[in-house]
Design a protein around this motif. Sequence first.
Motif, mmCIF file in Angstrom:
data_model
loop_
_atom_site.group_PDB
_atom_site.id
_atom_site.type_symbol
_atom_site.label_atom_id
_atom_site.label_comp_id
_atom_site.label_asym_id
_atom_site.label_seq_id
_atom_site.Cartn_x
_atom_site.Cartn_y
_atom_site.Cartn_z
ATOM 1 N N VAL A 1 37.377 42.270 34.003
ATOM 2 C CA VAL A 1 36.788 41.892 35.291
ATOM 3 C C VAL A 1 36.845 43.062 36.273
ATOM 4 C CG1 VAL A 1 37.029 40.385 37.295
ATOM 5 C CG2 VAL A 1 37.281 39.440 35.000
ATOM 6 N N ILE B 1 37.858 40.918 44.474
ATOM 7 C CA ILE B 1 38.272 39.854 43.563
ATOM 8 C C ILE B 1 39.224 38.888 44.272
ATOM 9 C CG2 ILE B 1 39.627 39.368 41.488
ATOM 10 C CD1 ILE B 1 38.423 41.951 40.300
ATOM 11 N N LEU C 1 33.531 34.307 34.148
ATOM 12 C CA LEU C 1 33.905 35.220 35.230
ATOM 13 C C LEU C 1 34.658 34.485 36.331
ATOM 14 C CD1 LEU C 1 33.719 38.038 36.486
ATOM 15 C CD2 LEU C 1 31.512 37.383 37.467
ATOM 16 N N VAL D 1 38.572 35.106 37.346
ATOM 17 C CA VAL D 1 38.964 35.475 38.706
ATOM 18 C C VAL D 1 40.038 34.521 39.222
ATOM 19 C CG1 VAL D 1 38.158 35.540 41.103
ATOM 20 C CG2 VAL D 1 36.800 36.619 39.298
#
Length: 431
Positions: free
Chosen positions: A89, A114, A138, A142
């Motif tokens: 990420v 993030i 994703l 996160v």
Amino acid sequence: MTVFMEAAYKGLLALLQLLTHPFYYVGILFIILQYRRQIALERKLFSTKLHSLLSETWRALLWGWIGGLAASVLMGVVGATVQADGVLVLWLVSLLLLVVRVRFLCWAYAVGLIGIAQTLLGAFTVNTAAWSPPAAWLANAVLSLNMPSLLAVIAVLHLVEAGLIWHQGAKAATPMFYESKRGKIVGGYHIQGFWPVALFLLVPLEGGSQAALPWTPILGGDMWSGGWTIIAFPVMIGFAELTLTRLPKEKTRKSAKMLTIYSATVLLLAILAHQWPAAVGFASLGCILLHEAVLLYSRWDEAQRTPYFVHDERGLKILGILPGSPAEEMGLAPGEILHKVNGIAVTTKQQLHHAMQRNSAFCKLEVLNLAGESKFLKRAMFSGEHHLLGIILSPDRDALYYAQERQPHLLLYFSKKLLGLFSNQSGTRPM
């Protein structure tokens, strides 16, 4: 199995993991492109190169490993860690930011964004079940990241970066010609350094080890009791700035001090977010804003000072010295002033050329050092040597080109055409 033997075994597996990581080679490619552009600018301005692409790339790789090992030890003590999904990420976000601005490759921006995204996703209790698989992955990745640990990673990385800048920053400085705020062409330095750091991080993992750690990391607490493993991944750290008002060593030392303060502040924000999870968004935003504040302060500080590399009534200011040249052998240094050459006072390049031609076999110099004191140097002149001993003088009004202050767009690094220089004749035509 002892902790040492287990760490060595897992460290070897992590090393193999690093050497097969594609982002490590992306970082090396970026460094090659960066120094390629720098050398092209040097050739255009000075008709020779001041740095070697091979040696600069090798030095960046070597110090990247040294800095990475130092950072890994510090992170192991602090308990700063990154989950395997978090590495992917972070790199994805960093590469997207890289397209916007080259300097956004720094992980401080990726981690800050993030952390803000995690706060927003948690606040609105987003249901990812209806999302497409990539978007759902994703979002879940996160949400699962340990933001206090990531902020601590940023703090440690910037502390290591400060050390690298302190030790290596001035060596990568390139003399340049810039247009001052008054429209005059003056001397300056473009100082940049990028290092692909190899990190070996301890990661808490249920059943991941047989031996317990001999210490308790500051962050994480009970999550280390279930076991641990080691993962390796690359991180790009670096800086790029210019100075018109300071010598490179002075500028890099000041930058290193500012980054050390930034590192300590972000570590405090990480501890705050660890103690009060509701403060994650605030700490993440602070990670970005404080980084921008460091850059803005550097620019403000430059704007308050007068250009340093300009000629005056005492003589000609030395901007740089060609490596391996007679000037380097004689001990001349940037910032010093050529006061007299072969007994003739010089305040213009024309006077310097005339003085040098007065005795083509021998050269005597009176130089004002950085303290303003005179020193006397002499040397025989040999056929084939640089006509100015390898001295790069500060520019005058006859300088053909000057450099662009802002950093170029990423796509320009792949262009074979030299960009970033402007003609002093028109002031607008890119070269």
